[in-house]
Write a protein that holds these residues in place. Structure first.
Motif, PDB file in Angstrom:
ATOM      1  N   THR A  33       3.071  32.654 -14.855  1.00 20.78           N
ATOM      2  CA  THR A  33       3.379  32.582 -16.286  1.00 20.78           C
ATOM      3  C   THR A  33       4.014  33.875 -16.753  1.00 20.78           C
ATOM      4  O   THR A  33       3.793  34.952 -16.172  1.00 20.78           O
TER       5      THR A  33
ATOM      6  N   ARG B 278       6.557  33.319 -25.520  1.00 24.07           N
ATOM      7  CA  ARG B 278       5.281  33.991 -25.275  1.00 24.07           C
ATOM      8  C   ARG B 278       4.109  33.132 -25.739  1.00 24.07           C
ATOM      9  O   ARG B 278       3.051  33.108 -25.094  1.00 24.07           O
TER      10      ARG B 278
ATOM     11  N   HIS C 245       3.434  30.648 -23.111  1.00 23.19           N
ATOM     12  CA  HIS C 245       2.722  31.288 -21.986  1.00 23.19           C
ATOM     13  C   HIS C 245       1.257  31.501 -22.332  1.00 23.19           C
ATOM     14  O   HIS C 245       0.372  31.373 -21.466  1.00 23.19           O
TER      15      HIS C 245
END
Length: 868
Positions: free
Chosen positions: A678, A633, A636
């Motif tokens: 993404t 994460r 991203h």
């Protein structure tokens, strides 16, 4: 209470204002907040003004964006169809409005259900009122049903009127039954009175006729069908008995007259000439009368007549006894009468000997029975020795009886005293019952040994025993009532279990709870009579088995479903994104199954432990992969931050407006594609990065919108100029002035080009006007004049569609046109043309245009063309 917080916030804001200037974003947010507050106040005022107009309130609720205004408008909606529509629209949007509307819907449905039940009760009452056979049980059941119904005053008044009719019918039935019962009693009384010879034949016949007439009226009554069946048969039987009594009375009257005539004839003769034997034979030959005062009177007259006859009676038979004997005995031969007398005498002396032996042994009760036999026996005259013996035996019997009576009375006094002392001893009920029973048994034994007791002493003893036994009697009565009540409750439980088993319900939770409740209620039952306990246990077991057998089958199915849920939890992959949602769905499914049908406690607990262990394993495995997911994460997040920076630092190249707009749009599309590709970002940074992205997109979009607005304005101005050129050419043709086609063509060419469609429409119109210069101008001018109404109509239509004001002089035409536009759109069912297409068609109409119409068309150009 919280003023200091607001003061501190205000002071901080003032300090911040002194140090830094407000940013444009803050100003825009403040303006948006003020505008939102203004709209909220406006919509709240509109909501308050909607009182009495439920349709407008419904439309307002659907269109309003503020929950407070929707709630106020919802207060004005009371019709059930509109409430249902509001609930359907707001149940996932505004919980307060949905809750308010749901409450009103439930109230209206409850009132409708109560009204329906009330109407059903009134219909039932009306049916019972019209029913030929009305039963009090039916009316009682109707009253019980009506007591739980909350009816409106109108329905309650209607039910009261019908119920009054039912009450009148029940009163008529009671009166009719009482009248028939009285008629049966009167018929039986007539039947009993008719058996007496003193009864009057004429009165009996008249009373019987009155009874027949009254019974005929009873049978013609409207409530005749409600009479119990046995009353008709009882009256018929009593009537037959009365009729038989009447006939018998008539026959007895004839017999009485015959015997009276014979007595009168014999009494008229001389007593010395009468023969007693002949009189007896003649008297016995006459028909007999039943035993009554009349027959006794005739018998006494006959005995007096026999006494006046010269023939003497036999010395060993009394005259009254011989006269009362039947004629058959008088006709017996003398040797048979002697043999019978000898046998009677032997039985008499046997009884006397047995009495002496009983007295010798002290058997007073046996001696009393023999003494009764001696007194009832018929014997001849006794010799003096036999008479002395009988007197001696009876004297001894009297002496022993007196002694036994004295001793028995002493014992009875003791029993009375013991019975009177029992209430003060406070004995247990069972022991008290045994004491009273033993006292009464001893009293009976004293009656056998000592003869009957005095009435006063017996009354004292009976009263003492009754008072002493009263608590026990009440206790045993209560126990008996409890046993009967328990048996009745047991029978009710059996009937309820049988009824539930016969329903074959699919609400297994209800079936399980009912089965458990019935089983517990059965175990809580009190004592029941032993003769009924076994039968009730068998019947309850059978009924409960019939109820529980489908339940056990369904529990096996539910166990298999829970096993399947455990297997599905084991098949979940912890790394997948929707695993938690699927696991929660499975847990919700487990809860639904547990609520729908709980299994036995032990089995339910074991399955739940397995299911919970499988869920815990999924969560543990997901926790292991959480760190890797967090790292992903963050990557991203960095990728999205780079995209935001790319948008923020983007520079639009110089050049044509279309190229610049295309560059911006292409950049936004590419960035959106990369953004969507993404993965997820950390939840704490998700909102912040999303806001940054939206602000960057909004900035580029604002640039594109500004470029497009400038291009649209330029296009609208060019279209206006060309439209003015065409309108000027058409006006010059209408004025029949000299025109130069070359000059007009040069002026047209000097204007900037338009979009292809608008250019084609205006070019066609301009070419037609140029072609009309010369000989064809008259026809073209006529066409221009003819198209003026159409032009005005299309201008008005497009103003309606675009929302442009037409002016006060066109208000009536505009209203009429709005109705026509709405009707045409509803009839055709097709999508209407776009405003741009309609504007292009409007500009293509060749018609003379005055200044007012030209200004209206230019206003449409600014509204529609500028927007494009």
């Amino acid at each position: 209470m919280f003023e200091f917080l607001f003061k501190r916030t205000a002071s901080k804001a003032s300090k911040a204002g002194k140090t830094t200037a407000p940013s444009p974003v803050v100003a825009e947010q403040a303006a948006a907040t003020a505008q939102s507050a203004s709209r909220r106040a406006e919509q709240v005022a509109r909501a308050h003004a909607l009182a009495g107009d439920e349709a407008a309130a419904f439309e307002f609720i659907i269109a309003s964006e503020f929950a407070e205004a929707r709630l106020i408008a919802a207060e004005h909606v009371h019709a059930l169809p509109l409430l249902e529509k509001v609930h359907q629209a707001m149940r996932n949007t505004d919980r307060r409005v949905a809750k308010l509307v749901q409450g009103r819907i439930d109230l209206l449905r409850h009132q409708a259900a109560e009204a329906q039940r009330a109407l059903a009760g009134i219909a039932t009452a009306q049916r019972l009122l019209n029913d030929e056979k009305l039963s009090p049980n039916q009316v009682a059941e109707l009253d019980r049903q009506w007591q739980v119904i909350k009816a409106t005053p109108e329905l309650a008044e209607q039910f009261t009127s019908v119920r009054a009719g039912l009450a009148a019918r029940l009163e008529a039935q009671v009166a009719l039954q009482r009248a028939v019962i009285d008629a049966v009693a009167a018929a039986r009384k007539l039947a009993a009175g008719g058996q007496s010879a003193q009864a009057s034949t004429q009165k009996l016949a008249q009373a019987l006729a009155l009874l027949d007439a009254a019974h005929a009226q009873h049978m013609q009554s409207p409530e005749c069908a409600s009479l119990p069946k046995h009353l008709a048969s009882d009256f018929a039987q009593a009537r037959e008995q009365a009729q038989s009594a009447l006939q018998a009375l008539q026959q007895h009257q004839a017999v009485f007259d015959a015997r009276q005539a014979a007595l009168a004839e014999w009494q008229a003769q001389d007593g010395a000439t009468l023969d007693a034997d002949a009189l007896r034979r003649s008297w016995q030959a006459l028909p007999r009368l039943p035993v009554s005062p009349l027959s006794d009177s005739l018998q006494k007259q006959f005995q007096a007549l026999l006494a006046s006859a010269p023939a003497p009676l036999a010395p060993d038979v009394p005259a009254a006894t011989e006269a009362a004997e039947s004629g058959s005995n008088m006709r017996k031969p003398r040797h048979e009468a002697a043999a019978a007398s000898k046998e009677t005498t032997e039985q008499f002396f046997k009884a006397l000997d047995a009495m002496e032996a009983a007295l010798a042994e002290g058997l007073l009760q046996v001696a009393s029975e023999h003494d009764k036999t001696l007194r009832d026996s018929k014997h001849g005259r006794l010799t003096p020795a036999q008479a002395d013996r009988l007197a001696h035996v009876r004297g001894e019997f009297k002496r022993l009886a007196d002694w036994a009576r004295w001793g028995g009375n002493v014992s009875r006094e003791e029993l009375v005293k013991a019975g009177e002392e029992l209430p003060a001893q406070a004995l247990p009920m069972s022991e008290l019952a045994k004491k009273v029973g033993s006292l009464r048994e001893r009293w009976k034994s004293l009656d056998t040994l000592s003869g009957p007791a005095p009435k006063s002493l017996w009354e004292r003893f009976d009263a003492a025993c009754t008072v002493a036994y009263a608590p026990a009697a009440l206790h045993f009565k209560q126990l008996a009532e409890e046993r009967h009540g328990n048996a009745a409750r047991a029978q009710e439980l059996i009937l309820e279990a049988s009824h539930l088993a016969a329903q074959e319900s699919t609400d297994w939770k209800q079936v399980a709870s009912s089965s458990q409740r019935l089983r517990q209620a059965w175990t809580r039952l009190g004592t029941i009579d032993r003769k009924e306990k076994k039968r009730l246990d068998v019947e309850f077991g059978e009924a409960l088995d019939a109820l529980a057998k489908p339940l056990e089958t369904q529990r096996l199915i539910e166990t298999a479903r829970r096993e399947q849920l455990i297997v599905e939890v084991g098949l979940l992959k912890p790394s997948e994104r929707n695993t938690v949602d699927m696991l929660k769905a499975l847990q919700d499914k487990w809860q639904e199954l547990a609520k729908a049908l709980p299994l036995e406690r032990r089995a339910e607990q074991a399955l739940w432990q397995r299911f919970r262990a499988a869920c815990d394993d999924i969560f543990a495995r997901r926790k292991e992969t959480a760190h890797a997911a967090d790292h992903e994460r963050r990557e991203h997040l960095q990728a999205r931050a780079a995209l935001c920076e790319k948008l923020e630092t983007a520079v639009v190249p110089e050049g044509d407006d279309k190229q610049r707009t295309a560059f911006i749009h292409q950049l936004l599309r590419d960035t959106r594609t990369a953004w969507n590709s993404t993965g997820p970002v950390p939840r704490a940074s998700e909102e912040r990065i999303e806001q940054r992205y939206q602000m960057a997109v909004a900035s580029l979009q604002a640039q594109a919108d500004a470029i497009a607005q400038r291009a649209g304005a330029a296009q609208a101005n060019a279209m206006r100029d060309k439209l003015r050129l065409v309108q000027a050419l058409e006006l010059e043709l209408a004025d029949a002035g000299a025109t130069d086609a070359q000059a007009w063509t040069e002026r047209w060419s000097a204007l900037p080009p338009l979009d292809a469609q608008y250019e084609r429409s205006l070019q066609t119109r301009f070419a037609a006007a140029l072609a009309a210069i010369g000989d064809g101008s008259a026809a073209y001018v006529a066409k221009l004049h003819a198209n003026q109404p159409r032009l005005l109509e299309e201008v008005l239509r497009l103003e309606i569609v675009a929302g442009v004001d037409s002016g006060a002089e066109y208000a009536r035409d505009r209203l009429k046109m709005q109705v026509e536009v709405l009707q045409s759109s509803l009839k055709s069912g097709q999508q209407p043309l776009s405003q741009a297409t309609q504007l292009m068609q409007l500009c293509a109409i060749a018609a003379l245009t005055d200044a007012r119409t030209a200004s209206r068309i230019e206003a449409l150009l600014r509204r529609i063309g500028g927007a494009q």
